[in-house]
Motif scaffolding. Structure first.
Motif, PDB file in Angstrom:
ATOM      1  N   ALA A 197      14.264   6.603  12.225  1.00 47.27           N
ATOM      2  CA  ALA A 197      13.875   7.891  13.626  1.00 47.27           C
ATOM      3  C   ALA A 197      12.635   7.326  13.963  1.00 47.27           C
ATOM      4  O   ALA A 197      12.189   7.468  15.773  1.00 47.27           O
ATOM      5  CB  ALA A 197      13.349   9.466  13.307  1.00 47.27           C
ATOM      6  N   PHE A 198      11.270   7.332  13.214  1.00 47.07           N
ATOM      7  CA  PHE A 198       9.988   6.510  13.663  1.00 47.07           C
ATOM      8  C   PHE A 198       9.811   5.315  14.018  1.00 47.07           C
ATOM      9  O   PHE A 198       9.779   5.351  15.262  1.00 47.07           O
ATOM     10  CB  PHE A 198       8.875   7.302  12.651  1.00 47.07           C
ATOM     11  N   GLU A 226       1.600  11.921  16.158  1.00 44.48           N
ATOM     12  CA  GLU A 226       1.939  11.960  17.163  1.00 44.48           C
ATOM     13  C   GLU A 226       2.440  11.969  18.615  1.00 44.48           C
ATOM     14  O   GLU A 226       1.943  10.826  18.549  1.00 44.48           O
ATOM     15  CB  GLU A 226       0.428  12.836  17.756  1.00 44.48           C
ATOM     16  N   PRO A 227       3.703  12.464  18.977  1.00 51.57           N
ATOM     17  CA  PRO A 227       4.543  12.272  19.823  1.00 51.57           C
ATOM     18  C   PRO A 227       3.194  11.501  21.153  1.00 51.57           C
ATOM     19  O   PRO A 227       2.815  12.650  21.286  1.00 51.57           O
ATOM     20  CB  PRO A 227       5.581  13.280  20.166  1.00 51.57           C
ATOM     21  N   GLY A 228       3.861  10.937  21.318  1.00 52.03           N
ATOM     22  CA  GLY A 228       3.241  10.107  22.868  1.00 52.03           C
ATOM     23  C   GLY A 228       1.981  10.036  22.966  1.00 52.03           C
ATOM     24  O   GLY A 228       1.454   9.357  23.855  1.00 52.03           O
ATOM     25  N   ALA A 229       1.038   9.707  21.379  1.00 52.01           N
ATOM     26  CA  ALA A 229      -0.041   8.911  21.266  1.00 52.01           C
ATOM     27  C   ALA A 229      -0.517   7.280  21.791  1.00 52.01           C
ATOM     28  O   ALA A 229      -1.337   8.064  22.620  1.00 52.01           O
ATOM     29  CB  ALA A 229      -0.263   9.102  19.150  1.00 52.01           C
ATOM     30  N   LEU A 230       0.273   7.074  21.856  1.00 52.77           N
ATOM     31  CA  LEU A 230       0.037   5.625  22.094  1.00 52.77           C
ATOM     32  C   LEU A 230       0.392   6.049  24.433  1.00 52.77           C
ATOM     33  O   LEU A 230      -0.691   5.026  24.734  1.00 52.77           O
ATOM     34  CB  LEU A 230       1.677   4.374  22.282  1.00 52.77           C
ATOM     35  N   GLY A 231       1.041   6.236  24.706  1.00 57.46           N
ATOM     36  CA  GLY A 231       0.390   6.757  25.872  1.00 57.46           C
ATOM     37  C   GLY A 231      -0.369   7.578  26.427  1.00 57.46           C
ATOM     38  O   GLY A 231      -1.090   6.966  27.672  1.00 57.46           O
ATOM     39  N   ARG A 232      -0.625   8.195  25.581  1.00 53.05           N
ATOM     40  CA  ARG A 232      -1.892   9.243  26.099  1.00 53.05           C
ATOM     41  C   ARG A 232      -2.815   8.331  25.982  1.00 53.05           C
ATOM     42  O   ARG A 232      -3.663   8.978  26.540  1.00 53.05           O
ATOM     43  CB  ARG A 232      -1.889  10.360  24.639  1.00 53.05           C
ATOM     44  N   ILE A 233      -2.703   7.929  24.907  1.00 53.22           N
ATOM     45  CA  ILE A 233      -4.545   6.685  24.920  1.00 53.22           C
ATOM     46  C   ILE A 233      -4.573   5.780  25.836  1.00 53.22           C
ATOM     47  O   ILE A 233      -5.684   5.931  26.451  1.00 53.22           O
ATOM     48  CB  ILE A 233      -4.301   5.983  22.906  1.00 53.22           C
ATOM     49  N   VAL A 281      -7.304  10.874  22.266  1.00 55.55           N
ATOM     50  CA  VAL A 281      -6.684  11.129  21.401  1.00 55.55           C
ATOM     51  C   VAL A 281      -7.230   9.805  20.156  1.00 55.55           C
ATOM     52  O   VAL A 281      -8.180   9.312  20.965  1.00 55.55           O
ATOM     53  CB  VAL A 281      -4.944  10.098  21.313  1.00 55.55           C
ATOM     54  N   GLY A 282      -7.949  10.627  19.008  1.00 54.74           N
ATOM     55  CA  GLY A 282      -7.684   9.722  17.824  1.00 54.74           C
ATOM     56  C   GLY A 282      -9.411   9.416  17.962  1.00 54.74           C
ATOM     57  O   GLY A 282     -10.424   9.892  18.577  1.00 54.74           O
ATOM     58  N   THR A 283      -9.603   8.267  17.308  1.00 56.74           N
ATOM     59  CA  THR A 283     -11.402   7.746  17.291  1.00 56.74           C
ATOM     60  C   THR A 283     -11.549   6.324  18.473  1.00 56.74           C
ATOM     61  O   THR A 283     -11.127   5.585  18.216  1.00 56.74           O
ATOM     62  CB  THR A 283     -12.028   7.715  16.346  1.00 56.74           C
TER      63      THR A 283
END
Length: 377
Positions: free
Chosen positions: A33-34, A244-251, A257-259
């Motif tokens: 699923a991930f 976190e859903p959508g983490a890559l797009g948000r970055i 997001v993140g450091t």
């Protein structure tokens, strides 16, 4: 004040590293699923015109689950688990990307492949061809055959080397942590995430603390090492929670997001980055305080006069660590003389080399063009 993450919106070549802790389902095998969600996020990025290279962990963990055994300590058993798990891992990726119309390609590499300049360039050419064909490259260390001498060690550091290999504009390391904190958030509920790091120094490493998860080889320290390597060649790194859903797009949207680890202002040339971070030192050369100062502050070559000891069995052209009188490594370089030759001419003037050895390659032990200061790197 300007947003330090705004430049991430312009990234057009990206390396994404995903850790074992995200890919495995609490010891029950691969978390399909991930993987499906990750595939969708990567394809959404690719549709914006950004080229993506994926560096993945998970082969050993997948193999261990298939065998129904605890994570092995013995090298040959880890290699067997990797051999079994790698095909399962790639099958899961193919199943995740196929409904999106994305073809994937597997590249298994060792440290030796990246340390050898010819193979390094061959790998770069292969990746370039895959980009032209619209295929997503998926890289992993070749754990089924790798031995310590040719091992990168963990996929965090491999991802930094790959980022340099493909001339990436950003490295994103997705794990089960939300970035770098000022204290260990697992032990201190008041710990605060650090949004941006301008320089990775001893204090930053001290904040990193302990080990990684039970299924992976990399903790926060290896992620910082990867960010330092990428930053030395001008590539920023973001460490973020891949759950976190959508983490890559948000970055890539410039969100907090993140450091974010900003790159060094004076980026290393590709060849010096290769010397500093890809090659493994075959020995150590200890130098006196005068030679250390000349190298550190004057950008000078290392002359035999300044050498006090040569350790190891390195050959001419090998990478060596350059250490001060306390044995602390402060530089790396490619040596013009073997360990035996260096021991015979150490402390001598360059004009004496021919009379001592009966021949002379050059006046220096390491030329400044082949020498990299690690504090700058």
């Amino acid at each position: 004040m300007s947003n330090p993450r705004a430049p991430l919106q312009e990234v057009r070549r990206l390396v994404v590293k995903v850790g074992s802790s995200l890919l495995t389902d609490n010891g029950r095998g691969l978390d399909t699923a991930f993987i499906d969600r990750l595939a969708a996020e990567i394809e959404a990025v690719r549709k914006t015109g950004c080229e993506v290279t994926l560096v993945t962990s998970g082969a050993v963990a997948a193999g261990v689950n298939s065998l129904g055994i605890p994570k092995p300590r013995e090298i040959r058993m880890k290699q067997a688990a990797a051999a079994i798990g790698q095909s399962r891992l790639m099958h899961a990726y193919e199943a995740g990307f196929q409904p999106l119309g994305v073809r994937v390609a597997q590249l298994l590499v060792t440290h030796d492949d990246l340390a050898n300049r010819r193979r390094f360039l061959n790998a770069r050419n292969t990746l370039s061809a895959l980009f032209e064909l619209g295929v997503l490259p998926i890289l992993n260390e070749n754990d089924s055959v790798v031995v310590e001498e040719i091992k990168v060690g963990d996929n965090d550091n491999l991802s930094a080397l790959v980022a340099s290999l493909v001339d990436a504009e950003l490295l994103v390391i997705l794990s089960d942590i939300s970035g770098l904190f000022n204290r260990d958030p697992r032990r201190d509920a008041t710990a605060e995430r650090i949004p941006v790091v301008d320089r990775i120094d001893a204090d930053v490493f001290a904040a990193a603390g302990g080990e990684g998860s039970s299924v992976g080889t990399g903790g926060m320290v290896t992620k910082l090492e990867a960010a330092r390597k990428a930053g030395a060649v001008g590539i920023p790194t973001v460490i973020a929670d891949g759950r976190e859903p959508g983490a890559l797009g948000r970055i890539l949207g410039g969100e907090d997001v993140g450091t974010l680890f900003r790159p060094a202002a004076d980026r290393l040339a590709s060849r010096k980055h290769w010397i500093a971070f890809t090659l493994k030192p075959a020995g150590r050369i200890r130098v006196d305080s005068g030679a250390a100062a000349a190298i550190r502050r004057g950008g000078k070559s290392l002359l035999p006069k300044g050498v006090v000891a040569a350790e190891g069995a390195f050959g001419r052209g090998d990478s060596v660590s350059v250490c001060d009188t306390d044995g602390v490594e402060f530089a790396r370089g490619l040596t013009e003389y073997s360990a035996d030759e260096t021991r015979r001419i150490l402390g001598r003037n360059s004009s004496d080399i021919d009379s001592v050895l009966g021949y002379k390659y050059t006046d220096v032990i390491i030329h400044r063009d082949d020498l990299v200061l690690l504090d700058r790197a």
